[in-house]
Design an enzyme around this catalytic site. Sequence first.
Site, short mmCIF file in Angstrom:
data_model
loop_
_atom_site.label_atom_id
_atom_site.label_comp_id
_atom_site.label_asym_id
_atom_site.label_seq_id
_atom_site.Cartn_x
_atom_site.Cartn_y
_atom_site.Cartn_z
N HIS A 41 -5.38 0.30 19.06
CA HIS A 41 -6.12 1.40 19.71
C HIS A 41 -7.50 0.92 20.11
O HIS A 41 -8.50 1.40 19.60
CB HIS A 41 -6.24 2.58 18.75
CG HIS A 41 -4.96 3.25 18.45
ND1 HIS A 41 -4.17 3.81 19.43
CD2 HIS A 41 -4.30 3.44 17.29
CE1 HIS A 41 -3.10 4.32 18.87
NE2 HIS A 41 -3.14 4.11 17.58
N CYS A 98 3.58 -5.01 10.95
CA CYS A 98 2.92 -5.43 9.72
C CYS A 98 3.95 -5.48 8.58
O CYS A 98 4.76 -4.55 8.45
CB CYS A 98 1.81 -4.43 9.38
SG CYS A 98 1.04 -4.82 7.81
N GLU A 128 3.51 5.01 13.93
CA GLU A 128 4.03 4.37 12.71
C GLU A 128 5.05 5.29 12.03
O GLU A 128 6.10 4.84 11.56
CB GLU A 128 2.89 4.05 11.73
CG GLU A 128 3.39 3.33 10.48
CD GLU A 128 2.36 3.28 9.37
OE1 GLU A 128 1.26 2.79 9.60
OE2 GLU A 128 2.68 3.74 8.25
S1 SF4 Z 1 -0.28 -1.57 6.76
FE1 SF4 Z 1 -1.50 -0.98 8.48
S2 SF4 Z 1 -3.57 -0.94 7.66
FE2 SF4 Z 1 -2.37 -2.12 6.22
S3 SF4 Z 1 -2.60 -4.27 6.82
FE3 SF4 Z 1 -0.79 -3.43 7.82
S4 SF4 Z 1 -1.47 -2.76 9.82
FE4 SF4 Z 1 -3.26 -2.97 8.52
#
Ligand code: SF4
Length: 282
Positions: A41, A98, A128
Amino acid sequence: MQVVTAKTAGFCFGVRRAVETCYDQSSKAQGKVYTYGPIIHNEMVVRDLEARGISVIRSKQELEELKEGTVIIRSHGVEKEICDLIGKQGLKMVDATCPFVKKIHKIVREKSEEGFQIVVIGSREHPEVEGICGWSVTPVTVIENEQQASAFVRENDKPLCIVSQTTFNSKKFDKLVEILHLLRYDRDCILNTICNATEERQKEAAELAGKADVMIVIGGKNSSNTQKLFEICKEKCSQTYYIQTLADLDLSLLPSVGYVGITAGASTPYNLIEEVSKQCRK
Ligand code: SF4
């Protein structure tokens, strides 16, 4: 005047990894490269990537029209259906989801297959959360506030599997779980999947805001983790300002003496945080 920048301000591990994946692909991928949704973002970063030939796909329909190229999945992750579609279209997928989000996909998949009723604590509209829901084999309930938690009805006698959006406020998560726990059931599986990066950033921001005369929160207007940081800081420091770029910084609002705290959401590049900090010190 003292200007203090939070140590945890800016890119977290997952976002840094996703952005680096894009820069890496921009130089080595063969053919056109796309990200499914903006990689973060942050308009500056998205524009810079566009200048390097990486375009943003904004919908499933746009994806269905692609016949070749590489599609990068951002750190938020996507529904299983999107991964399958990329494969079906013969496109190359580079998955920068992630690992902490990937872990939630796995939990939701497995627990839904084992017969648990899946509850996600988070914002329904957040990509998400949409992605997480898309890994369940059964319908998912998303709960964002106390009203929704109180109105929740368990399906038959199914045990619950409760997970959280990684960027959700940890205090709110505990409160919502407490309400859902009134419907206690021994086989329930409650997993606080809030990422440490978020908790640490929120905690440090609250501490800093508690001492600050003016607090500055930097981040994109659509970034939910920045919005949450702003809420937390505003509770502790009434003079909290949300800025997206250096141009939004109104120096006349800064005290001539006192303490200015700076924090930033997970999508805010380090150089922008530095520029704001320098400007405040002038
Ligand atoms: S879960 Fe979300 S906030 Fe945590 S490291 Fe991964 S992308 Fe970043």
